[in-house]
Design an enzyme around this catalytic site. Structure first.
Site, PDB file in Angstrom:
ATOM      1  N   TYR A 133       0.821  -1.211   0.000  1.00 21.00           N
ATOM      2  CA  TYR A 133       0.000   0.000   0.000  1.00 21.00           C
ATOM      3  C   TYR A 133       0.855   1.263   0.000  1.00 21.00           C
ATOM      4  O   TYR A 133       0.371   2.351   0.272  1.00 21.00           O
ATOM      5  CB  TYR A 133      -0.941   0.009   1.208  1.00 21.00           C
ATOM      6  CG  TYR A 133      -2.075  -0.979   1.085  1.00 21.00           C
ATOM      7  CD1 TYR A 133      -1.811  -2.324   0.883  1.00 21.00           C
ATOM      8  CD2 TYR A 133      -3.393  -0.581   1.165  1.00 21.00           C
ATOM      9  CE1 TYR A 133      -2.833  -3.243   0.758  1.00 21.00           C
ATOM     10  CE2 TYR A 133      -4.423  -1.499   1.047  1.00 21.00           C
ATOM     11  CZ  TYR A 133      -4.131  -2.830   0.846  1.00 21.00           C
ATOM     12  OH  TYR A 133      -5.150  -3.741   0.724  1.00 21.00           O
ATOM     13  N   LYS A 180       3.695 -14.955   4.046  1.00 17.94           N
ATOM     14  CA  LYS A 180       4.007 -15.714   2.839  1.00 17.94           C
ATOM     15  C   LYS A 180       5.531 -15.666   2.651  1.00 17.94           C
ATOM     16  O   LYS A 180       6.043 -15.361   1.560  1.00 17.94           O
ATOM     17  CB  LYS A 180       3.251 -15.088   1.652  1.00 17.94           C
ATOM     18  CG  LYS A 180       3.134 -15.956   0.443  1.00 17.94           C
ATOM     19  CD  LYS A 180       2.151 -17.101   0.586  1.00 17.94           C
ATOM     20  CE  LYS A 180       2.279 -18.070  -0.572  1.00 17.94           C
ATOM     21  NZ  LYS A 180       1.522 -19.305  -0.419  1.00 17.94           N
ATOM     22  N   ASP A 214      -2.054 -18.980   3.187  1.00 16.78           N
ATOM     23  CA  ASP A 214      -3.073 -19.805   2.512  1.00 16.78           C
ATOM     24  C   ASP A 214      -3.629 -20.856   3.468  1.00 16.78           C
ATOM     25  O   ASP A 214      -4.840 -21.054   3.575  1.00 16.78           O
ATOM     26  CB  ASP A 214      -2.563 -20.424   1.195  1.00 16.78           C
ATOM     27  CG  ASP A 214      -1.058 -20.611   1.122  1.00 16.78           C
ATOM     28  OD1 ASP A 214      -0.355 -20.239   2.077  1.00 16.78           O
ATOM     29  OD2 ASP A 214      -0.574 -21.137   0.111  1.00 16.78           O
ATOM     30  N   ASP A 238      -5.920  -6.285   5.425  1.00 16.94           N
ATOM     31  CA  ASP A 238      -7.095  -5.762   4.741  1.00 16.94           C
ATOM     32  C   ASP A 238      -8.018  -6.916   4.345  1.00 16.94           C
ATOM     33  O   ASP A 238      -9.229  -6.920   4.633  1.00 16.94           O
ATOM     34  CB  ASP A 238      -6.621  -4.982   3.493  1.00 16.94           C
ATOM     35  CG  ASP A 238      -7.707  -4.106   2.907  1.00 16.94           C
ATOM     36  OD1 ASP A 238      -8.838  -4.141   3.416  1.00 16.94           O
ATOM     37  OD2 ASP A 238      -7.417  -3.392   1.928  1.00 16.94           O
TER      38      ASP A 238
END
Ligand code: NAD
Length: 344
Positions: A133, A180, A214, A238
């Site tokens: 962002y 991740k 995930d 988010d």
């Protein structure tokens, strides 16, 4: 770090940004409910959003920034951001400008709402200032674009400190980081390295776990009760906030706050809901709950408690004429607000 100031009995001056879409409808509802709670607030109404360009020459006018700089506290409605073009998100700009580095979004099962789970009680803590962002995007050559994901040690450590501090203050027992780092070895790698270190330094008595995101998503929809605090970088925070909302009845029931060192902006997790704007059917509860977080933050705990008891009673009553459509009723915004006010 966010602090709890004491109620002085004098009116509190607080900025109010109605925003756009359903923003004006739900901020109006929140102001009426907060007034009925007994908390004395002098609101300073501030413009922000696409409509302000014609009037003030910017989606985030200087007067709005100036007022928040002085007052350091705001309740904010949602603001629309154009998709794939146009101006940069006002929400992201506000968070960056005031260094509101920690978004806190409590996700809880609500009385009376029929959802898949009845025992969800988790808090999403989202790093609010960097990651993907940061707005660093460019076209390398025609047909090839890059978006840069920024992670700094300072910001990763700061949000981890916030999460463990929050856990201790609220008697929370576990912090789980979704990441991740198997793929983004440097950026997400730094995020978990910092979280681990801060846990060692400041996390005594608090469990710490890491999960590749995930798998984390799968675990979250399978059994949300196994989670307590979720510590996430910006984008994951988010996305997981909305996923969390889906577990407890939707975006109409999940509040939020953005904290900096000495400034806080309270806002619902949801957006401006253009599909229902102006129809009088928006659920103002998430913003009202954000208002409750704000009242607790400024020491108006009795007023906050009155609002909370009122909305719990309305929801527990399961009267379809008193709850909005998004959570299974048939009431409009006004009927819901009236039901709340009757309980206060
Ligand atoms: P959204 O949260 O506005 O809406 C998603 C869905 O949930 C829609 O069907 C909407 O009708 C429903 N919904 C949301 N809030 C509701 C409420 N209070 N009561 C009843 N139903 C509600 O998400 P979106 O459609 O992806 O985004 C719309 C706009 O909002 C975009 O421009 C986006 O950038 C912006 N946005 C702003 C903020 C913010 O101001 N902090 C946050 C998220 C999205």
């Amino acid at each position: 770090m966010q602090g709890q100031s004491r109620s002085t009995g004098k009116p509190h001056t607080i900025c109010l940004i109605p925003g756009d879409g359903i923003g004006p409808e739900i901020t109006d509802a929140a102001v009426r409910v907060i007034a009925a709670s007994g908390a004395a607030i002098d609101w300073i109404r501030l413009p922000a959003g696409a409509a302000e360009v014609e009037v003030h020459g910017d989606v985030l006018p200087e007067q709005t920034l100036d007022a928040i700089s002085r007052i350091r506290l705001a309740l904010k409605g949602p603001i629309t951001t154009p998709i794939g073009r146009g101006f940069r998100s006002v929400n992201v700009r506000l968070r960056k400008h005031f260094n509101l580095y920690a978004a806190v979004r409590p996700v809880r099962s609500m009385p009376g709402l029929r959802t898949r789970y009845s025992d969800v009680d988790l808090v999403v803590i989202r790093e609010n200032t960097e990651g993907l962002y940061s707005g660093l995007e460019h076209e390398v050559v025609p047909g090839v674009v890059e978006s840069i994901k920024v992670a700094t040690r300072d910001a990763c450590e700061r949000i981890a400190r916030f999460a463990f501090h929050y856990a201790r203050e609220r008697d929370r027992h576990k912090v789980t980081v979704f990441h991740k780092a198997n793929i983004m070895k440097l950026s997400d790698g730094l995020f978990i390295e910092c979280a681990r270190r801060i846990h060692e330094e400041r996390g005594q008595g608090i469990q710490y776990e890491e999960m590749i995101i995930d798998n984390g998503c799968m675990q979250l929809v399978r059994d949300p009760s196994r989670f307590d605090i979720l510590l996430l970088e910006n984008l994951y925070g988010d996305v997981i906030s909305d996923l969390g909302a889906g577990l407890v009845g939707g975006l109409g029931v999940v509040p939020g706050a953005n904290f900096g060192e000495d400034c806080a902006i309270f806002e619902a997790v949801h957006g401006s809901a253009p599909d229902i704007a102006g129809q009088g059917i928006a659920n103002p509860l998430a913003l009202i709950m954000s208002g409750v977080m704000m009242l607790n933050h400024i020491g108006e705990t009795a007023a906050a408690g009155r609002i909370k008891s009122a909305y719990n009673a309305v929801l527990a009553g399961c009267n379809p004429d008193e709850i909005t459509q998004d959570i299974g009723g048939r009431a409009g915004t006004e009927a819901f607000v009236k039901a709340l006010l009757r309980r206060m």
